[in-house]
Design an enzyme around this catalytic site. Structure first.
Site, short mmCIF file in Angstrom:
data_model
loop_
_atom_site.label_atom_id
_atom_site.label_comp_id
_atom_site.label_asym_id
_atom_site.label_seq_id
_atom_site.Cartn_x
_atom_site.Cartn_y
_atom_site.Cartn_z
N LYS A 206 -2.58 1.05 16.17
CA LYS A 206 -2.58 0.89 14.69
C LYS A 206 -1.10 1.39 14.10
O LYS A 206 -0.52 2.26 14.43
CB LYS A 206 -3.49 1.94 14.04
CG LYS A 206 -3.41 2.10 12.81
CD LYS A 206 -4.25 3.35 12.01
CE LYS A 206 -4.50 3.63 10.66
NZ LYS A 206 -5.47 4.40 10.47
N LYS B 224 -4.44 -3.29 14.11
CA LYS B 224 -4.49 -3.13 12.84
C LYS B 224 -2.88 -2.81 12.20
O LYS B 224 -2.37 -2.07 12.97
CB LYS B 224 -5.35 -1.79 12.45
CG LYS B 224 -5.27 -1.42 11.08
CD LYS B 224 -6.02 -0.17 11.00
CE LYS B 224 -6.06 0.12 9.32
NZ LYS B 224 -6.63 1.57 9.16
C1 PBG Z 1 -7.94 6.35 8.25
C2 PBG Z 1 -7.78 4.64 7.98
C3 PBG Z 1 -6.94 3.96 7.02
C4 PBG Z 1 -7.48 2.73 6.93
C5 PBG Z 1 -8.73 2.71 8.04
N1 PBG Z 1 -8.87 3.74 8.19
C6 PBG Z 1 -5.74 4.59 6.21
C7 PBG Z 1 -4.51 4.78 6.74
O1 PBG Z 1 -4.21 5.08 8.06
O2 PBG Z 1 -3.72 5.23 5.82
C8 PBG Z 1 -6.55 1.50 6.44
C9 PBG Z 1 -7.71 0.44 6.18
C10 PBG Z 1 -7.21 -0.52 4.98
O3 PBG Z 1 -6.16 -0.50 4.55
O4 PBG Z 1 -7.98 -1.32 4.78
N2 PBG Z 1 -6.87 6.74 8.89
#
Ligand code: PBG
Length: 322
Positions: A195, A248
């Site tokens: 991520k 992601k």
């Molecule tokens: C929580 C989380 C996030 C997303 C999914 N889980 C936000 C982040 O890390 O700031 C982002 C999902 C999206 O942008 O569609 N940590």
């Protein structure tokens, strides 16, 4: 043999032939819809930064989950937006918390749908970071304990898959052993393994009210220029007990998906994040491109790169068109 013997266009002549030689397909079974849950009842409110996406109260999210199951999607992933936030993110693992109630309600009403939950603290902390703070630093090990407790509370509410998205070190192992200790050996872990600290999460943070109050997430999420490091992250998560791996965002990271496909023989998910979704919608609204076609093309690129599953806000609309 080259042209004129070989003519690549022979197999592109019409849809029947193209369909016969098509290498990848998007199926309903591939698509997971993220859902935002808020307090209240009868609530179904649109999100300004995400055209076509709503926030639902628990009673309404059940209605939406039924619709999604009827469309043939295999699952949803839930994000909770609590009314109250504090420094330790108490709402994240509260027995009567927003996600716990939504999970229970959907699991009871739509038993064939896999309820997945996002395991993180950022929607529940008043500072908006994904873990506990020590000064301005996000502390790893104390955060991991909170995350494990959160995952257990989701399992207790009926989640069949928990998806940690915090990027703390060691959280998959801690979640696996906490789940097992509580008798949830059958609850699977979909790890947000690679991520990245991405600008494409912007619309989500509006929707989930989880923008950090100070700083950013670069001290825990991955640095966008790094490719090889993603394989280390994924390998570690598998060793810690992850059942499935996720990359992601998706579109800007197709190289990572493709590497992971070659490297690991486990189910792979791609998260088509809020910014990737909203920019297509916005361009479509302006008439700058055909949003439906661009959405499909984006999602099929993830399949081509090697994803088995795609988490996308377009899951329901795409399933309707398939
Ligand atoms: C929580 C989380 C996030 C997303 C999914 N889980 C936000 C982040 O890390 O700031 C982002 C999902 C999206 O942008 O569609 N940590």
């Amino acid at each position: 043999m080259a042209h004129p013997v070989t003519r690549m266009r022979r197999l592109r002549r019409n849809e029947t032939i193209r369909g016969m030689v098509r290498e990848n397909r998007l199926a309903r079974e591939d698509l997971i819809l993220p859902l935002f849950v808020v307090e209240g009842s009868g609530v179904r409110e649109s999100i300004g930064s995400m055209p076509g996406v709503d926030r639902f109260s628990v009673d309404q999210v059940v209605v939406e989950a039924k619709r999604v199951a009827d469309l043939g999607l295999p699952g949803v992933i839930l994000f909770g937006i609590p009314d109250e936030k504090d420094a330790r993110g108490s709402g994240a693992d509260a027995e009567g918390g927003i996600i716990q109630r939504a999970t229970r309600a959907i699991a009871d009403a739509v038993p064939d749908l896999a309820v997945m939950t996002d395991v993180c603290l950022c929607e529940y902390t008043d500072h908006g970071h994904c873990g506990l703070l020590n000064g301005e630093e996000v502390e790893n090990d104390s955060s991991v304990e909170r995350l494990a407790a959160t995952a257990v509370s989701h399992a207790r509410a009926g989640a069949s898959i928990v998806a940690p998205s915090d990027m703390m070190d060691g959280r998959v192992a801690a979640i696996r052993s906490a789940l097992d200790a509580e008798g949830f050996e059958d609850v699977a872990i979909l790890s947000y393994a690679a991520k990245y600290a991405s600008a494409f999460y912007g619309p989500f943070r509006d929707a989930a009210e989880s923008t950090p109050a100070f700083g950013d997430r670069r001290a825990y999420q991955m640095d966008p220029p790094n490719r090889r490091e993603a394989m280390r992250e994924m390998k570690l998560d598998l060793e810690e007990g992850a059942d499935m791996l996720m990359v992601k965002p998706a579109m800007a990271y197709l190289d990572i998906l493709s590497d992971a496909r070659r490297e690991f023989d486990v189910p792979l998910a791609a998260y088509h994040v809020s910014g990737e979704y909203s920019m297509i919608k916005a361009a479509g609204e302006r008439g700058w491109l055909d949003a439906d076609a661009a959405m499909f093309e984006s999602l099929i690129s993830m399949k081509r790169a090697g994803a088995d599953l795609i988490l996308t806000y377009a899951a329901a609309e795409v399933a309707e068109r398939l």
